[in-house]
Design an enzyme around this catalytic site. Sequence first.
Site, PDB file in Angstrom:
ATOM      1  N   ASP A   1       5.956  -8.093  -8.603  1.00 18.19           N
ATOM      2  CA  ASP A   1       6.600  -8.631  -9.802  1.00 18.19           C
ATOM      3  C   ASP A   1       5.912  -8.208 -11.099  1.00 18.19           C
ATOM      4  OD1 ASP A   1       4.413 -10.214  -9.131  1.00 18.19           O
ATOM      5  OD2 ASP A   1       5.299 -12.060  -9.884  1.00 18.19           O
TER       6      ASP A   1
ATOM      7  N   GLU B   1       0.351  -0.539   0.323  1.00 21.75           N
ATOM      8  CA  GLU B   1      -0.409   0.082  -0.767  1.00 21.75           C
ATOM      9  C   GLU B   1      -1.461   1.063  -0.259  1.00 21.75           C
ATOM     10  OE1 GLU B   1       1.198  -3.825  -2.333  1.00 21.75           O
ATOM     11  OE2 GLU B   1       0.136  -3.192  -0.506  1.00 21.75           O
TER      12      GLU B   1
ATOM     13  N   HIS C   1      -0.631 -16.368  -9.794  1.00 21.68           N
ATOM     14  CA  HIS C   1      -0.600 -15.783  -8.455  1.00 21.68           C
ATOM     15  C   HIS C   1      -1.209 -14.384  -8.477  1.00 21.68           C
ATOM     16  CE1 HIS C   1       3.137 -14.278 -10.256  1.00 21.68           C
ATOM     17  NE2 HIS C   1       3.154 -13.309  -9.356  1.00 21.68           N
ATOM     18  N   HIS C   2      -1.796 -14.010  -7.377  1.00 19.85           N
ATOM     19  CA  HIS C   2      -2.520 -12.749  -7.164  1.00 19.85           C
ATOM     20  C   HIS C   2      -3.866 -12.714  -7.886  1.00 19.85           C
ATOM     21  CE1 HIS C   2       1.000 -11.570  -5.163  1.00 19.85           C
ATOM     22  NE2 HIS C   2       1.585 -10.827  -6.082  1.00 19.85           N
TER      23      HIS C   2
ATOM     24  N   GLY D   1     -13.901   9.892   5.612  1.00 21.77           N
ATOM     25  CA  GLY D   1     -13.677   9.678   7.033  1.00 21.77           C
ATOM     26  C   GLY D   1     -12.939   8.408   7.390  1.00 21.77           C
TER      27      GLY D   1
ATOM     28  N   ASP E   1      -4.561   8.907  18.669  1.00 27.36           N
ATOM     29  CA  ASP E   1      -3.741   7.719  18.901  1.00 27.36           C
ATOM     30  C   ASP E   1      -4.305   6.483  18.194  1.00 27.36           C
ATOM     31  OD1 ASP E   1      -5.946   7.741  20.589  1.00 27.36           O
ATOM     32  OD2 ASP E   1      -4.842   7.128  22.387  1.00 27.36           O
TER      33      ASP E   1
ATOM     34  N   ASN F   1      -5.881  10.191  23.703  1.00 34.10           N
ATOM     35  CA  ASN F   1      -7.060  10.189  24.569  1.00 34.10           C
ATOM     36  C   ASN F   1      -7.552   8.767  24.814  1.00 34.10           C
ATOM     37  OD1 ASN F   1      -8.006   9.824  21.990  1.00 34.10           O
ATOM     38  ND2 ASN F   1      -9.227  11.701  21.940  1.00 34.10           N
TER      39      ASN F   1
ATOM     40  N   GLY G   1      -7.937   5.843  23.063  1.00 35.53           N
ATOM     41  CA  GLY G   1      -8.916   5.070  22.309  1.00 35.53           C
ATOM     42  C   GLY G   1      -9.713   5.890  21.329  1.00 35.53           C
TER      43      GLY G   1
ATOM     44  N   GLU H   1     -16.262   7.470  18.783  1.00 30.80           N
ATOM     45  CA  GLU H   1     -17.145   6.310  18.966  1.00 30.80           C
ATOM     46  C   GLU H   1     -17.671   6.243  20.402  1.00 30.80           C
ATOM     47  OE1 GLU H   1     -14.483   6.358  17.178  1.00 30.80           O
ATOM     48  OE2 GLU H   1     -15.153   5.649  15.210  1.00 30.80           O
TER      49      GLU H   1
END
Length: 575
Positions: free
Chosen positions: A34, A57, A120-121, A415, A442, A469, A471, A475
């Site tokens: 708004d 966003e 608001h916000h 990254g 994925d 793969n 996951g 990591e």
Amino acid sequence: MTAPKSETVYTVGDYLLDRLAELGVTEIFGVPGDYNLEFLDHIVAHPAIRWVGSANELNAGYAADGYGRLRGMSAVVTTFGVGELSAANAIAGSYAEHVPVVHIVGGPSKDAQGTRRALHHSLGDGDFEHFFRISREITCAQANLMPATACREIDRVLSEVREHKRPGYILLSTDVARFPTEPPGTPLPRYTGGTSPRALSLFIDAATKLVADHRMTVLADLLVHRLQVVKELETLLTADVVPYATLMWGKSLLDESSPNFLGIYAGAASTEAVRAAIEQAPVLVTAGVVFTDMVSGFFSQRIDPARTIDVGQYQSSVAGEVFAPLEMGAALEALASILVRRGISSPPVELPPDYPPADTPSPDRPLTQQILWDRLCAALTPGNVVLADQGTSFYGMADHRLPQGVTFIGQPLWGSIGYTLPAALGAGLAHRDRRTVLLIGDGAAQLTVQELGAFCREGLSPVIVVVNNDGYTIERAIHGETAPYNDIASWRWTDIPSALGVANHSAFRAETYGELDEAFTVAAERKDQMVLVEVVVPRLDLPGLLTALTRPARDAHSDASMRIMSNSRPTNSGG
């Protein structure tokens, strides 16, 4: 302060849009709220700018980043507080990676802010500059526009964004956006005079002595692209036989099909031929180079300053002696003139092949990372824009030579996984005549897949490769191979485009080389539609370059765990 309502009133919002159009922006990304709705009406009505709505966003910020990398300027509009904070991750990434993005935030009216009520916000404390202060940490220039100085402040922020190639922040309150003003009378002033003639002369003298009759080798990185001096660097490379390499950050900056291209330099993770050619060069020119942990093999580069000419944005050095102010383009032109004047022709570059040509796998052979990236590179054509998400996609492609005319986009410093999917939307809109190829894991795709429908809405037809793969494989390679926090939910990827509103598309699931080959063959034929290919590879299969790069991180985690265990003491449960 409030202007009378009239369709013919030229406003501060119009002035901002005209300046953006002057800088080459023809699309603005964002999400309505708004506090920005009236400004969005002006975007929709603008003759040279289109509104491109995003699913959220964060995605809008990523899309603006991808657009800005190719266009040299971009803009994203969010609403105050909730919207701008959602985009902050993307804006920070643009700052880290030197991408010029103008973040326009629609804010409450100055009158409403003056009441200090809990709007608001906001955070409810009457302070409406919390987020403005946050923006100072991740943008090069900021402005909280006021009616009397709005146009001057717009010009200042846009000039800084253009000069520094980093994001800027403009807080545009609703009443300021509609305040009447005059259109720009002159073009946005350009920064000039960044090179001192004395500094340039002294640099030429020092560089001439160091170069002498030695062969010059060049290591280039992304700042050459961001500062728009690629032509000056190419002139240097054609002044003699000049072998050259890039970091992963600057991949595709220069022609990788040339016999003078050494490959990708990544410190100790480089191939031996590339590492030796760079680290043992008689004279090495580093142009726009920024060594980060993941592109330098965790700072394992071995560059001798005594044999190096380092060319930076505003200063250059020769064997450690600094010359400033000296702009990058002027320094590169000077180095080219040194090679031309000396009149010595270096012998052709002789390098061993990167690896022997691979045999074509049998159709029923299960896919691996190596097979995937080899076949993908064979499918690329000049003009493709390849976006590889941070993960096995980026590092799998990094050490493959690309055809001339292919642009490669990654985000190895910031990254943020999931970045490339919305960035591919921005890249596709920046150059509609070039087909984008998105490579994403994925796990990363699950973060930003909401934007998939926008490709169809905007009439784009990318090729999207989802590497399944199972996951978070990087990591797993660093820590926690079987840990549950590296697992993700299993999705039916070939169903996703239809679910997200993509009408004209083809979708494939490939587990073997034959299935992959068929999918890429169809993708090449169907240039007018989105083609999604889900590629299934083993969960612990890593590209060779990524294995070399993650080893230091894995070792560091292992060493830290050992220290924690050795420092632990039994506790006394009595009491």
